[in-house]
Write a protein that holds these residues in place. Structure first.
Motif, PDB file in Angstrom:
ATOM      1  N   UNK A   1       0.814  -1.209   0.000  1.00  0.00           N
ATOM      2  CA  UNK A   1       0.000   0.000   0.000  1.00  0.00           C
ATOM      3  C   UNK A   1       0.852   1.266   0.000  1.00  0.00           C
ATOM      4  N   UNK A   2       2.116   1.114  -0.331  1.00  0.00           N
ATOM      5  CA  UNK A   2       3.047   2.246  -0.293  1.00  0.00           C
ATOM      6  C   UNK A   2       2.992   2.993  -1.620  1.00  0.00           C
ATOM      7  N   UNK A   3       1.914   3.721  -1.839  1.00  0.00           N
ATOM      8  CA  UNK A   3       1.670   4.405  -3.111  1.00  0.00           C
ATOM      9  C   UNK A   3       2.675   5.516  -3.370  1.00  0.00           C
ATOM     10  N   UNK A   4       3.305   6.024  -2.327  1.00  0.00           N
ATOM     11  CA  UNK A   4       4.223   7.151  -2.494  1.00  0.00           C
ATOM     12  C   UNK A   4       5.571   6.735  -3.091  1.00  0.00           C
ATOM     13  N   UNK A   5       5.839   5.442  -3.092  1.00  0.00           N
ATOM     14  CA  UNK A   5       7.108   4.947  -3.643  1.00  0.00           C
ATOM     15  C   UNK A   5       6.968   4.618  -5.125  1.00  0.00           C
ATOM     16  N   UNK A   6       8.077   4.710  -5.830  1.00  0.00           N
ATOM     17  CA  UNK A   6       8.108   4.377  -7.254  1.00  0.00           C
ATOM     18  C   UNK A   6       8.631   2.959  -7.459  1.00  0.00           C
ATOM     19  N   UNK A   7       8.278   2.362  -8.586  1.00  0.00           N
ATOM     20  CA  UNK A   7       8.742   1.000  -8.890  1.00  0.00           C
ATOM     21  C   UNK A   7      10.263   0.982  -9.009  1.00  0.00           C
ATOM     22  N   UNK A   8      10.876   0.007  -8.318  1.00  0.00           N
ATOM     23  CA  UNK A   8      12.332  -0.085  -8.327  1.00  0.00           C
ATOM     24  C   UNK A   8      12.990   0.746  -7.239  1.00  0.00           C
ATOM     25  N   UNK A   9      12.197   1.290  -6.339  1.00  0.00           N
ATOM     26  CA  UNK A   9      12.745   2.147  -5.281  1.00  0.00           C
ATOM     27  C   UNK A   9      13.010   1.361  -3.997  1.00  0.00           C
TER      28      UNK A   9
ATOM     29  N   UNK B   1      24.043   1.738  -0.864  1.00  0.00           N
ATOM     30  CA  UNK B   1      22.614   1.929  -1.044  1.00  0.00           C
ATOM     31  C   UNK B   1      22.047   2.774   0.079  1.00  0.00           C
ATOM     32  N   UNK B   2      20.975   3.503  -0.230  1.00  0.00           N
ATOM     33  CA  UNK B   2      20.240   4.224   0.825  1.00  0.00           C
ATOM     34  C   UNK B   2      18.753   4.215   0.488  1.00  0.00           C
ATOM     35  N   UNK B   3      17.932   4.311   1.501  1.00  0.00           N
ATOM     36  CA  UNK B   3      16.487   4.308   1.307  1.00  0.00           C
ATOM     37  C   UNK B   3      16.089   5.479   0.408  1.00  0.00           C
ATOM     38  N   UNK B   4      15.222   5.175  -0.554  1.00  0.00           N
ATOM     39  CA  UNK B   4      14.803   6.212  -1.506  1.00  0.00           C
ATOM     40  C   UNK B   4      15.496   6.098  -2.851  1.00  0.00           C
ATOM     41  N   UNK B   5      16.655   5.415  -2.901  1.00  0.00           N
ATOM     42  CA  UNK B   5      17.334   5.223  -4.188  1.00  0.00           C
ATOM     43  C   UNK B   5      16.419   4.456  -5.146  1.00  0.00           C
TER      44      UNK B   5
ATOM     45  N   UNK C   1      12.928   0.725  -0.181  1.00  0.00           N
ATOM     46  CA  UNK C   1      12.098   1.185   0.935  1.00  0.00           C
ATOM     47  C   UNK C   1      12.659   0.756   2.288  1.00  0.00           C
ATOM     48  N   UNK C   2      13.626  -0.168   2.259  1.00  0.00           N
ATOM     49  CA  UNK C   2      14.188  -0.643   3.530  1.00  0.00           C
ATOM     50  C   UNK C   2      15.533  -1.318   3.278  1.00  0.00           C
ATOM     51  N   UNK C   3      16.446  -1.141   4.231  1.00  0.00           N
ATOM     52  CA  UNK C   3      17.752  -1.808   4.175  1.00  0.00           C
ATOM     53  C   UNK C   3      18.086  -2.325   5.568  1.00  0.00           C
ATOM     54  N   UNK C   4      18.289  -3.629   5.675  1.00  0.00           N
ATOM     55  CA  UNK C   4      18.744  -4.197   6.943  1.00  0.00           C
ATOM     56  C   UNK C   4      19.499  -5.491   6.661  1.00  0.00           C
ATOM     57  N   UNK C   5      19.918  -6.170   7.699  1.00  0.00           N
ATOM     58  CA  UNK C   5      20.739  -7.373   7.526  1.00  0.00           C
ATOM     59  C   UNK C   5      20.018  -8.492   6.772  1.00  0.00           C
ATOM     60  N   UNK C   6      18.681  -8.412   6.696  1.00  0.00           N
ATOM     61  CA  UNK C   6      17.916  -9.442   5.999  1.00  0.00           C
ATOM     62  C   UNK C   6      17.784  -9.180   4.498  1.00  0.00           C
ATOM     63  N   UNK C   7      18.183  -7.975   4.059  1.00  0.00           N
ATOM     64  CA  UNK C   7      18.125  -7.685   2.630  1.00  0.00           C
ATOM     65  C   UNK C   7      17.787  -6.243   2.313  1.00  0.00           C
ATOM     66  N   UNK C   8      17.766  -5.952   1.021  1.00  0.00           N
ATOM     67  CA  UNK C   8      17.363  -4.636   0.518  1.00  0.00           C
ATOM     68  C   UNK C   8      16.001  -4.809  -0.142  1.00  0.00           C
ATOM     69  N   UNK C   9      15.003  -4.082   0.358  1.00  0.00           N
ATOM     70  CA  UNK C   9      13.629  -4.276  -0.104  1.00  0.00           C
ATOM     71  C   UNK C   9      13.279  -3.252  -1.184  1.00  0.00           C
ATOM     72  N   UNK C  10      12.766  -3.805  -2.318  1.00  0.00           N
ATOM     73  CA  UNK C  10      12.462  -2.992  -3.490  1.00  0.00           C
ATOM     74  C   UNK C  10      10.972  -3.063  -3.806  1.00  0.00           C
ATOM     75  N   UNK C  11      10.347  -1.901  -4.057  1.00  0.00           N
ATOM     76  CA  UNK C  11       8.933  -1.850  -4.410  1.00  0.00           C
ATOM     77  C   UNK C  11       8.737  -2.259  -5.877  1.00  0.00           C
TER      78      UNK C  11
ATOM     79  N   UNK D   1       6.877  -6.678  -2.871  1.00  0.00           N
ATOM     80  CA  UNK D   1       8.249  -6.306  -2.518  1.00  0.00           C
ATOM     81  C   UNK D   1       9.207  -7.438  -2.856  1.00  0.00           C
ATOM     82  N   UNK D   2      10.297  -7.080  -3.519  1.00  0.00           N
ATOM     83  CA  UNK D   2      11.373  -8.031  -3.796  1.00  0.00           C
ATOM     84  C   UNK D   2      12.527  -7.714  -2.860  1.00  0.00           C
TER      85      UNK D   2
END
Length: 315
Positions: free
Chosen positions: A256-264, A308-312, A266-276, A281-282
């Motif tokens: 439901x994260x409509x504010x994010x763009x595809x391929x952006x 990497x940083x959130x928002x990229x 949204x999260x970075x932690x030891x479990x992975x980098x999450x992409x919208x 989410x991938x």
């Protein structure tokens, strides 16, 4: 009896090499090997086939085209019982296929008539198939269209990539090959014609296919990542830097994260980098930065440089 059976082998890949070694291990008499040698692009295969050449004194022929293959006159004077072909790369002319006393067979890594062609393993994973297998066919001068002599099924697991499925099919193919050689020699097989209406084609993999399109759905991207591992390896770009993606998993079916763009990100932690994505989410698990070895994300985020940083937005 095995030692007396004279086999001419055609093959050009690691998959083929495994079958060739199986024949040698089982003391079949290999009188010649036809292969597409390329020292520059396939160093590992090149070196291993040369070792076989020296160790067992088996002559190797490496025509680069069908025309060149046809012009090797010596082949028409070989005393051959059986031709065995495994991912050779050239269509063998009919007049050569007719030379053996017993038969000319091909071991193919799919359940024919599905996935005829150059890349059956990759295309089956890419397509989301839940099973693959080995087909052994009586060869003709068309691409994987010969009558079927034997089939054996293999499950494709959700985590299988091209590397793991290739290993399964190499073992399955070599066992099936030994079994079928005996049956062919004893004339205990009835060939079954393929249904051409059900044929699908596994076209050769092109490097450009490995570029990730973040507008595709999560399943399609995740399958591509597995299908193109270990080659050509999926990749994306961040700040014009090409980054290889070796492993990822799907986390959610919807978001439901409509504010994010595809391929952006949204999260970075030891479990992975999450992409919208379109449908969820991938989660990127294993990547490879240029000049570095592939690494898990948990190790990457501990490094000094923040790649990497959130928002990229990945492209």
């Amino acid at each position: 009896m095995k030692k007396k059976l004279k086999i001419l082998f055609f093959g050009t890949s690691r998959f083929a090499l495994y079958h060739l070694k199986t024949l040698i291990k089982n003391k079949y008499n290999i009188i010649g090997i036809f292969t597409k040698l390329n020292k520059r692009f396939n160093k590992e295969y090149y070196s291993k086939i040369k070792i076989i050449n020296k160790k067992y004194n088996i002559p190797i022929y490496s025509p680069k085209s069908i025309k060149e293959l046809n012009n090797i006159k010596k082949i028409y004077y070989f005393d051959i019982d059986l031709i065995i072909t495994v991912s050779y790369g050239l269509i063998i002319p009919k007049k050569i296929l007719k030379i053996p006393k017993i038969n000319s067979i091909n071991i193919h890594a799919s359940l024919l008539p599905k996935w005829r062609g150059a890349a059956p393993i990759q295309r089956s994973i890419q397509n989301g198939d839940n099973k693959s297998g080995i087909s052994i066919i009586q060869m003709n001068d068309k691409l994987d269209e010969g009558d079927i002599l034997y089939k054996k099924t293999c499950k494709i697991k959700k985590k299988d990539n091209s590397e793991s499925l290739t290993k399964k099919l190499m073992k399955l193919g070599s066992k099936s090959m030994l079994k079928i050689i005996k049956k062919i020699k004893n004339k205990k097989i009835i060939p079954i014609k393929q249904n051409n209406l059900k044929a699908t084609y596994a076209y050769k993999i092109k490097k450009k296919e490995a570029k990730i399109n973040w507008h595709k759905n999560s399943k399609e991207i995740e399958r591509n990542i597995r299908a193109f591992n270990p080659w050509p390896v999926c990749y994306f770009k961040l700040n014009k830097i090409k980054i290889k993606l070796w492993k990822a998993n799907i986390l959610e079916k919807k978001n439901n994260k409509k504010s994010f763009k595809k391929g952006q990100i949204i999260s970075i932690n030891k479990n992975g980098i999450k992409i919208i994505l379109n449908d969820g989410i991938l989660n990127l698990k294993v990547i490879q930065i240029p000049g570095k070895k592939k690494m898990e994300i948990k190790n990457l985020i501990l490094s000094n440089k923040k790649w990497f940083k959130i928002g990229d937005i990945l492209n």
